[in-house]
Design a protein around this motif. Structure first.
Motif, PDB file in Angstrom:
ATOM      1  N   PHE A 442     -14.074  -4.069   5.848  1.00  0.00           N
ATOM      2  CA  PHE A 442     -12.623  -4.120   5.629  1.00  0.00           C
ATOM      3  C   PHE A 442     -12.021  -5.018   6.694  1.00  0.00           C
ATOM      4  O   PHE A 442     -12.316  -4.853   7.876  1.00  0.00           O
ATOM      5  CB  PHE A 442     -11.999  -2.725   5.750  1.00  0.00           C
ATOM      6  N   SER A 443     -11.194  -5.932   6.270  1.00  0.00           N
ATOM      7  CA  SER A 443     -10.581  -6.799   7.280  1.00  0.00           C
ATOM      8  C   SER A 443      -9.484  -6.007   7.997  1.00  0.00           C
ATOM      9  O   SER A 443      -9.035  -4.970   7.519  1.00  0.00           O
ATOM     10  CB  SER A 443      -9.983  -8.024   6.609  1.00  0.00           C
ATOM     11  N   ARG A 444      -9.079  -6.554   9.124  1.00  0.00           N
ATOM     12  CA  ARG A 444      -8.069  -5.863   9.936  1.00  0.00           C
ATOM     13  C   ARG A 444      -6.782  -5.656   9.145  1.00  0.00           C
ATOM     14  O   ARG A 444      -6.179  -4.600   9.176  1.00  0.00           O
ATOM     15  CB  ARG A 444      -7.777  -6.706  11.183  1.00  0.00           C
ATOM     16  N   LYS A 445      -6.394  -6.704   8.409  1.00  0.00           N
ATOM     17  CA  LYS A 445      -5.151  -6.642   7.630  1.00  0.00           C
ATOM     18  C   LYS A 445      -5.197  -5.465   6.650  1.00  0.00           C
ATOM     19  O   LYS A 445      -4.256  -4.692   6.538  1.00  0.00           O
ATOM     20  CB  LYS A 445      -5.006  -7.966   6.866  1.00  0.00           C
ATOM     21  N   THR A 446      -6.329  -5.349   5.954  1.00  0.00           N
ATOM     22  CA  THR A 446      -6.468  -4.278   4.975  1.00  0.00           C
ATOM     23  C   THR A 446      -6.401  -2.924   5.662  1.00  0.00           C
ATOM     24  O   THR A 446      -5.684  -2.026   5.241  1.00  0.00           O
ATOM     25  CB  THR A 446      -7.837  -4.399   4.257  1.00  0.00           C
ATOM     26  N   PHE A 447      -7.152  -2.828   6.742  1.00  0.00           N
ATOM     27  CA  PHE A 447      -7.302  -1.516   7.364  1.00  0.00           C
ATOM     28  C   PHE A 447      -6.034  -1.043   8.067  1.00  0.00           C
ATOM     29  O   PHE A 447      -5.810   0.150   8.207  1.00  0.00           O
ATOM     30  CB  PHE A 447      -8.475  -1.549   8.351  1.00  0.00           C
ATOM     31  N   SER A 448      -5.218  -1.992   8.533  1.00  0.00           N
ATOM     32  CA  SER A 448      -4.039  -1.521   9.273  1.00  0.00           C
ATOM     33  C   SER A 448      -2.807  -1.387   8.368  1.00  0.00           C
ATOM     34  O   SER A 448      -1.720  -1.116   8.850  1.00  0.00           O
ATOM     35  CB  SER A 448      -3.746  -2.440  10.464  1.00  0.00           C
ATOM     36  N   SER A 449      -3.005  -1.555   7.054  1.00  0.00           N
ATOM     37  CA  SER A 449      -1.813  -1.457   6.201  1.00  0.00           C
ATOM     38  C   SER A 449      -1.512   0.001   5.846  1.00  0.00           C
ATOM     39  O   SER A 449      -2.395   0.853   5.843  1.00  0.00           O
ATOM     40  CB  SER A 449      -1.990  -2.296   4.943  1.00  0.00           C
ATOM     41  N   GLU A 450      -0.260   0.235   5.552  1.00  0.00           N
ATOM     42  CA  GLU A 450       0.180   1.616   5.335  1.00  0.00           C
ATOM     43  C   GLU A 450      -0.365   2.222   4.053  1.00  0.00           C
ATOM     44  O   GLU A 450      -0.554   3.428   3.962  1.00  0.00           O
ATOM     45  CB  GLU A 450       1.715   1.674   5.309  1.00  0.00           C
ATOM     46  N   ASP A 451      -0.612   1.330   3.046  1.00  0.00           N
ATOM     47  CA  ASP A 451      -1.069   1.903   1.778  1.00  0.00           C
ATOM     48  C   ASP A 451      -2.597   1.931   1.665  1.00  0.00           C
ATOM     49  O   ASP A 451      -3.133   2.170   0.589  1.00  0.00           O
ATOM     50  CB  ASP A 451      -0.442   1.142   0.596  1.00  0.00           C
ATOM     51  N   PHE A 452      -3.266   1.694   2.786  1.00  0.00           N
ATOM     52  CA  PHE A 452      -4.730   1.665   2.766  1.00  0.00           C
ATOM     53  C   PHE A 452      -5.309   2.935   2.146  1.00  0.00           C
ATOM     54  O   PHE A 452      -6.146   2.895   1.249  1.00  0.00           O
ATOM     55  CB  PHE A 452      -5.258   1.461   4.196  1.00  0.00           C
ATOM     56  N   LEU A 453      -4.829   4.056   2.634  1.00  0.00           N
ATOM     57  CA  LEU A 453      -5.395   5.322   2.198  1.00  0.00           C
ATOM     58  C   LEU A 453      -5.168   5.554   0.699  1.00  0.00           C
ATOM     59  O   LEU A 453      -6.080   5.927  -0.039  1.00  0.00           O
ATOM     60  CB  LEU A 453      -4.785   6.468   3.002  1.00  0.00           C
ATOM     61  N   THR A 454      -3.930   5.278   0.260  1.00  0.00           N
ATOM     62  CA  THR A 454      -3.610   5.468  -1.154  1.00  0.00           C
ATOM     63  C   THR A 454      -4.522   4.622  -2.019  1.00  0.00           C
ATOM     64  O   THR A 454      -5.084   5.093  -3.016  1.00  0.00           O
ATOM     65  CB  THR A 454      -2.151   5.010  -1.425  1.00  0.00           C
ATOM     66  N   ARG A 455      -4.666   3.346  -1.633  1.00  0.00           N
ATOM     67  CA  ARG A 455      -5.449   2.446  -2.484  1.00  0.00           C
ATOM     68  C   ARG A 455      -6.922   2.820  -2.484  1.00  0.00           C
ATOM     69  O   ARG A 455      -7.573   2.789  -3.525  1.00  0.00           O
ATOM     70  CB  ARG A 455      -5.221   0.990  -2.064  1.00  0.00           C
ATOM     71  N   CYS A 456      -7.461   3.171  -1.291  1.00  0.00           N
ATOM     72  CA  CYS A 456      -8.859   3.613  -1.235  1.00  0.00           C
ATOM     73  C   CYS A 456      -9.036   4.872  -2.076  1.00  0.00           C
ATOM     74  O   CYS A 456     -10.001   4.995  -2.841  1.00  0.00           O
ATOM     75  CB  CYS A 456      -9.261   3.956   0.195  1.00  0.00           C
ATOM     76  N   GLY A 457      -8.092   5.791  -1.904  1.00  0.00           N
ATOM     77  CA  GLY A 457      -8.155   7.068  -2.628  1.00  0.00           C
ATOM     78  C   GLY A 457      -8.210   6.837  -4.127  1.00  0.00           C
ATOM     79  O   GLY A 457      -9.017   7.443  -4.843  1.00  0.00           O
ATOM     80  N   GLU A 458      -7.358   5.900  -4.622  1.00  0.00           N
ATOM     81  CA  GLU A 458      -7.329   5.601  -6.061  1.00  0.00           C
ATOM     82  C   GLU A 458      -8.693   5.116  -6.540  1.00  0.00           C
ATOM     83  O   GLU A 458      -9.200   5.552  -7.570  1.00  0.00           O
ATOM     84  CB  GLU A 458      -6.309   4.501  -6.344  1.00  0.00           C
TER      85      GLU A 458
END
Ligand code: C2E
Ligand code: CA
Ligand code: CA
Length: 603
Positions: A442-458
């Motif tokens: 995961f790039s830094r941009k992806t990992f530090s974004s607020e919706d990371f968890l939601t999108r991974c969860g989906e």
């Protein structure tokens, strides 16, 4: 209004007073500009009669087709004209005086002459006030010298400049008024907006003077500005930008806020060195916020205009790209040189490619197995991306990841790969394979974004497999820089049941003890450390790192292992896993799946 309509015959060859511009197919210069201002102020509708490269004034006057002849000089005679020359410019030269301006014809409406001459008096009034004298110094010598169809001396030139500047002044006054009327003003800063720029551009920049201009695009990173300064702070900063930029706008220049985070200064440039100094000064001022604080939220791209650069959108795009590139590289401004432009064009093509590639599933999942040091058995694999490009062929990540990161497309790729990894794991699990894990980058941009968890969860929710089969590979910068969000995301991944590995360990400056703060399960020692095997000092460092890692209960994997000597040394040091060409190169996901399912089936 038909009775307030007048026709003018223009002079195609009186640069810079009046000349025919094939680009716009109109007459340009001081006189047409004056007539435009006159029309706005007086309500006369002024139309040039069939503008073209030929001088038809004599014919048109004779046929009584026009009310006004433009670009006429003292001593020039035309049929059916009436009254004196309405002079715009009078120059004394060696005892004789020459004037240039308009001649009314016999068919001109009665009030025209009077209204036009009082309008012209206003212009010369402004000239006389001396308001403009100061500004003459900033005008480019050579703006038109010698092109006037007379032998002109310095006196004429100076007077001409005054006339040009007077028009400039009038013009900017009109411009502001027009902008207000047409809703072309940016409410926040009071500057003209893109529509205003589009409208005023042809009156300021033309084929003859275009090469003297620079388009300077100021790009503001609104996201960062908002994050750090808040909404009010952001607005103050943008207003402050407008105030600062206004100070650098000459009469021949245009300034506009063309988008939320884009300001454009179209500037008649001085010499190379003075422009450089000026830009440094502007950027230095801008990068200090309204209260003198550090405000590094912007950078500029400078596009010098060429004669044929008529497409404003294209110019805005180019300069904007340069500004973004400068910003991404931490520079305060960057010149759009031809080399820079072709590089940007190449990137633009690649960007379009990326979007198409993502749509058409051209990005493929490859898996590079890693083995346990104990028995050299495959225990997992790293998910690596490859791009099957329709023209360029097979591309490895170094060819496209940096671009995707710059262009903000990396998240899309990361999630696309995660989806593939989940599908891959689901199929393995269905085939009975459980003792295998896949680590996903995961790039830094992806990992530090607020919706990371939601999108991974989906994505995870669409696929059934034991969650411990999935490892998130993060780099130091993603984990430690944007601390708040990253820490939350790391914990959330753990809560979902995933494992976390710190990638490229040893490249940066994180200590093992920093790791204790985070829920990290393992580290991947960078190839640069492994390459030290065989050199006493480097090997001592590696050994020490391995020891501490083990003491802290972390799984240690060594990357980029290519030789038996490295394998031996790593085993002695107590390394847990090895990834490298010594054992496996990355293979397509279907091949990796086949190998694992065959192993499971005991084939
Ligand atoms: P990385 O995460 O450090 O991945 C390891 C890289 O080292 C891979 O290069 C792998 O092919 C290469 N490698 C493995 N063993 C050896 C070896 O023995 N010798 C040498 N010389 N190299 C070896 P690759 O596949 O070109 O990937 C480069 C980088 O691109 C990766 O570095 C990773 O940071 C990034 N990357 C790859 N796929 C993705 C992805 O889907 N998302 C993100 N965000 N980044 C990715
Ligand atoms: Ca990696
Ligand atoms: Ca790595």
């Amino acid at each position: 209004m038909a009775d307030r309509l007048i026709y003018v015959a223009g002079n195609p060859d009186g640069y810079p007073l009046e000349y025919y511009d094939p680009g716009t197919e109109c007459y340009q210069g001081v006189l047409p500009e004056l007539l435009r201002c006159f029309a706005e102020e007086s309500g006369w509708e002024v139309r040039y009669y069939e503008p073209g490269p030929e001088d038809h004034r004599e014919d048109l006057a004779r046929q009584q087709q026009v009310d006004l002849l433009s670009g006429c000089g003292t001593g020039e005679e035309f049929a059916h004209t009436e009254g004196e020359l309405l002079a715009v410019l009078t120059a004394e030269e060696e005892g004789t005086s020459a004037s240039y301006g308009f001649l009314c014809t016999e068919v001109a409406p009665e009030d025209l002459r009077e209204e036009l001459s009082s309008f012209l008096a206003e212009v010369s009034q402004e000239t006389r006030t001396g308001l403009l004298l100061e500004a003459t110094e900033t005008v480019q010598p050579g703006t038109g010298t010698g092109l006037l169809p007379l032998t002109v001396g310095l006196g004429v030139l100076a007077a001409l400049l005054l006339a040009v500047l007077a028009v400039g002044l009038l013009r900017s006054r009109h411009r502001r008024q027009q902008e207000r009327e047409a809703g072309e003003v940016d409410a926040l800063t009071g500057l003209g907006n893109l529509d205003a720029l589009i409208r005023h551009l042809p009156a300021v920049v033309n084929d003859k003077n275009r090469a003297l201009y620079h388009l300077i695009y100021f790009y503001v990173d609104l996201e960062r500005l908002g994050r750090q300064a808040g909404q009010t702070g952001s607005q103050n900063f943008l207003r402050h930008m407008a105030v600062v930029l206004r100070e650098f706008v000459g009469e021949q220049d245009l300034l506009a806020r063309v988008s939320e985070g884009g300001f454009v200064l179209l500037r008649m440039a001085g010499g190379q060195e003075s422009e450089r100094l000026l830009l440094d000064a502007v950027l230095k001022r801008l990068r200090l916020g309204p209260d003198g604080e550090d405000a590094p939220y912007l950078a500029a791209g400078v596009a010098p205009l060429a004669r044929e650069d008529r497409d404003l959108n294209e110019l805005l795009f180019r300069a904007g790209q340069c500004a973004r590139a400068a910003y991404a590289a931490g520079e305060s401004w960057r010149l759009c040189t031809p080399q820079e432009l072709s590089r940007l064009q190449e990137e633009q093509r690649l960007r379009e490619d990326v979007c198409r590639g993502l749509e058409r599933q051209e990005f493929l999942l490859y898996i590079q197995f890693y083995v346990s040091v104990k028995d050299l058995r495959i225990v997992g694999g790293e998910a690596l991306c490859r791009w099957e490009h329709p023209e360029k062929g097979f591309l490895t990540p170094d060819r496209f990841i940096p671009l995707l990161e710059r262009e903000g497309l990396i998240e899309t790729l990361d999630y696309a790969i995660l989806e593939k990894v989940c599908t891959f794991l689901e199929e393995l699990a269905r085939g009975g394979v459980r003792d295998f894990m896949v680590s996903c980058n995961f790039s830094r941009k992806t990992f530090s974004s607020e919706d990371f968890l939601t999108r991974c969860g989906e994505i995870l929710s669409r696929h059934a497999f034991p969650r411990e089969m999935l490892v998130a590979e993060l780099t130091e910068s993603s984990l430690f820089r944007d601390q708040g969000q990253a820490r939350k995301n790391a914990q959330a991944l753990k809560d979902l049941g995933l494992r976390i590995a710190l990638d490229d360990f040893g490249e940066g400056f994180t200590s093992f003890y920093d790791l204790l703060e985070y829920p990290v399960d393992g580290v991947k020692l960078d190839k640069s450390l492994v390459d030290n095997i065989g050199r006493p000092k480097g090997e001592a460092i590696l050994k020490a790192m391995m020891q501490v890692g083990r003491d802290l209960g972390l799984t240690v994997l060594a990357e980029g292992v290519e030789t038996d000597e490295q394998v031996r040394a790593l085993r002695e040091m107590g390394c847990d896993m090895i990834q490298g060409y010594r054992f496996f190169h990355p293979v397509p996901d279907w091949d990796a799946r086949r190998q694992l399912l065959e192993r499971e089936a005991g084939v």
